[in-house]
Scaffold this motif. Structure first.
Motif, mmCIF file in Angstrom:
data_model
loop_
_atom_site.group_PDB
_atom_site.id
_atom_site.type_symbol
_atom_site.label_atom_id
_atom_site.label_comp_id
_atom_site.label_asym_id
_atom_site.label_seq_id
_atom_site.Cartn_x
_atom_site.Cartn_y
_atom_site.Cartn_z
ATOM 1 N N ASP A 10 -0.624 10.667 -6.846
ATOM 2 C CA ASP A 10 -2.055 10.809 -7.158
ATOM 3 C C ASP A 10 -2.646 11.563 -5.885
ATOM 4 O O ASP A 10 -2.933 10.754 -4.759
ATOM 5 N N TYR A 18 0.943 -1.117 0.126
ATOM 6 C CA TYR A 18 0.123 0.025 0.136
ATOM 7 C C TYR A 18 0.611 1.252 0.114
ATOM 8 O O TYR A 18 0.662 2.165 -0.761
ATOM 9 N N GLN A 78 -7.360 8.952 2.198
ATOM 10 C CA GLN A 78 -7.308 7.602 2.844
ATOM 11 C C GLN A 78 -6.008 7.391 3.332
ATOM 12 O O GLN A 78 -6.012 6.713 4.463
ATOM 13 N N TYR A 79 -4.876 7.847 2.688
ATOM 14 C CA TYR A 79 -3.330 7.784 3.151
ATOM 15 C C TYR A 79 -3.507 8.364 4.602
ATOM 16 O O TYR A 79 -2.668 7.772 5.447
ATOM 17 N N SER A 130 -5.771 11.916 -5.390
ATOM 18 C CA SER A 130 -7.071 11.195 -4.706
ATOM 19 C C SER A 130 -6.825 10.347 -3.790
ATOM 20 O O SER A 130 -7.783 10.019 -3.003
ATOM 21 N N LYS A 131 -5.520 10.137 -3.564
ATOM 22 C CA LYS A 131 -5.381 9.033 -2.591
ATOM 23 C C LYS A 131 -4.922 9.500 -1.302
ATOM 24 O O LYS A 131 -4.711 8.916 -0.218
ATOM 25 N N LYS A 139 -2.284 17.256 -0.212
ATOM 26 C CA LYS A 139 -3.057 16.924 -1.378
ATOM 27 C C LYS A 139 -2.817 18.006 -2.446
ATOM 28 O O LYS A 139 -2.669 17.626 -3.517
ATOM 29 N N GLN A 160 2.663 3.375 -3.300
ATOM 30 C CA GLN A 160 2.186 4.220 -3.936
ATOM 31 C C GLN A 160 2.567 5.732 -3.459
ATOM 32 O O GLN A 160 2.177 6.805 -4.145
ATOM 33 N N PHE A 161 2.919 5.880 -2.338
ATOM 34 C CA PHE A 161 3.384 7.069 -1.724
ATOM 35 C C PHE A 161 4.815 7.423 -1.476
ATOM 36 O O PHE A 161 5.312 8.300 -0.869
#
Ligand SMILES: [Zn+2]
Length: 447
Positions: A335, A183, A341-342, A337-338, A325, A186-187
């Protein structure tokens, strides 16, 4: 070989007479150069003792910006083998006796704070000298002796409950550490983007801090990337209101780490703490003890605790989410848009922050092996094998220092929010954070 410092530090009859004759009304002798306040003479001896012990204990002196000629020559290899424990123990005990002999009846409240700050620092330096002399302490005894606190126990059951919540939030099935690692990928900030993203984060942290805490016009920092350290970042305070902030990039750097490090190492964290200490206490009061920060001492509980708490003061959750963001995600090419939740996952992960203290306690007390410590770190902190190895290396190097983060943060948070209310006005939080470093404090003041 340097001259024997003992002869200058043992309380002499002349010194005792100075104590007896001294009154607070005679203390403002900053320009004459004569230390009429007995605390000034003790403070000078304390700084020199820390420097001398530090020449055998390379991690001890976190920052020093006092007279350069006070730095001792590094001991030769032969001298290093023979830590002069009797001499240092004797000096530390002598300074504590001198502190206890000072009559503080006519001290102002601020001078009383200074006196008790110096005493708590000296107690810790004495304990560090005993540890370096080979005295064994349990993890809890050590953290109490050096930082004035014992970390509360952290049960597997309490950590398992957090893992259960994470299990519901993280995508996929099965092993949580593997899923979290997947997970988090992506960060990861691409290596070439780490510097610009960190610069943007620290610029925003600085902007927010300067709105609330006045700092000298010449305060400044440089940041650089390093590798091969057991920490993820370090602020090396240089004096004259300047810092060198290093970010360790030998493992992947995640976006949220950079916001956190900008506030923790920079604003309102370690850089601001040191600038306040230097400008208000070292220079403003002419108190020499504030030209040095011994790492293994109670001041670290305040420094780390307030640096961690400062992250949420500078970036309250919703504002942090909006900033990451809108600014950091696009800058890092990730991204946006994530982001929401992150942020939720990160808040859950934060509930695991006592796990590393428990690992350290059990590992250093010999209750679990190195392999078990690594496994604990992977399971309960969801760390990759590489990050777990770095955590264990940190604990081997800095030992019970690890309590200063979670325990320090909780102490500072309680101290501030008890006075402002947990929904208290932002202004009041900033003011208390500033006051913690513009006046002398020790861990017991936070209780
Ligand atoms: Zn720190």
């Amino acid at each position: 070989m340097r001259s024997c410092p003992l002869s200058r530090r043992i309380p002499t009859l002349a010194w005792v007479l100075v104590v007896a004759a001294w009154t607070p009304s005679l203390t403002r002798a900053q320009d004459s150069g004569a230390p009429l306040n007995p605390l000034d003479a003790i403070a000078e001896a304390y700084v020199k003792l820390v420097l001398n012990v530090g020449s055998y204990d390379p991690d001890l002196v976190d920052a020093y910006f006092g007279p350069p000629e006070w730095r001792p020559a590094p001991p030769s290899n032969d001298q290093k083998k023979a830590f002069p424990k009797e001499r240092f123990q004797y000096e530390a005990a002598g300074l504590l006796r001198q502190l206890d002999a000072v009559d503080g009846a006519r001290f102002s409240p601020l001078e009383r704070q200074r006196h008790s700050f110096l005493r708590s620092q000296m107690e810790a330096i004495k304990a560090r000298i005993y540890l370096l002399s080979g005295v064994r302490m349990t993890f809890d005894e050590e953290s109490k002796a050096l930082y004035g606190v014992v970390a509360p126990p952290c049960s597997r059951a309490s950590l398992d409950a957090v893992l259960k919540d994470l299990n519901r939030v993280l995508p996929g099935q099965g092993d949580l550490t593997r899923r979290f690692t997947e997970y988090q990928k992506q960060f990861i900030v691409p290596p070439e983007k780490v510097a610009p993203v960190f610069q943007a984060a620290i610029a925003e942290a600085r902007r927010r801090t300067l709105l609330r805490i006045p700092l000298p016009a010449d305060e400044r920092f440089v940041s650089e990337e390093v590798t091969g350290q057991s920490w993820s970042a370090y602020n090396w305070y240089q004096g004259n209101h300047s810092s060198v902030i290093q970010v360790n990039t030998d493992l992947p750097v995640y976006l949220a780490d950079l916001t956190m490090l900008a506030a923790h190492e920079g604003y309102p964290g370690h850089h601001v703490q040191n600038v306040l200490m230097e400008s208000r206490l070292r220079r403003g009061q002419n108190w020499i003890e504030f030209c040095i920060s011994p790492l293994f001492s109670p001041i670290s509980l305040l420094n780390e605790g307030a640096a961690d708490y400062g992250v949420e003061v500078a970036f309250p959750d919703r504002e942090r989410l909006a900033f990451e963001k809108q600014v950091l995600f696009p800058l890092a090419g990730l991204d946006p848009s994530k982001a929401k939740q992150y942020s939720r996952v990160r808040q859950l992960i934060k509930r695991l922050r006592y796990a590393d203290i428990e690992m350290a306690r059990q590992y250093l007390d010999g209750k679990i092996s190195k392999e078990e410590a690594l496994a604990w770190s992977m399971k309960y902190e969801l760390k990759t094998p590489e990050k777990a190895a770095r955590s264990v290396r940190f604990v081997e190097q800095y030992r019970s220092y690890i309590v200063n983060y979670a325990v320090g943060e909780d102490r500072v948070k309680q101290y501030v929010e008890k006075r402002t209310g947990w929904t208290g006005k932002a202004n009041a939080r900033w003011r208390l954070l500033e006051e913690l470093f513009a006046t002398p404090h020790k861990p017991a003041d936070l209780e």
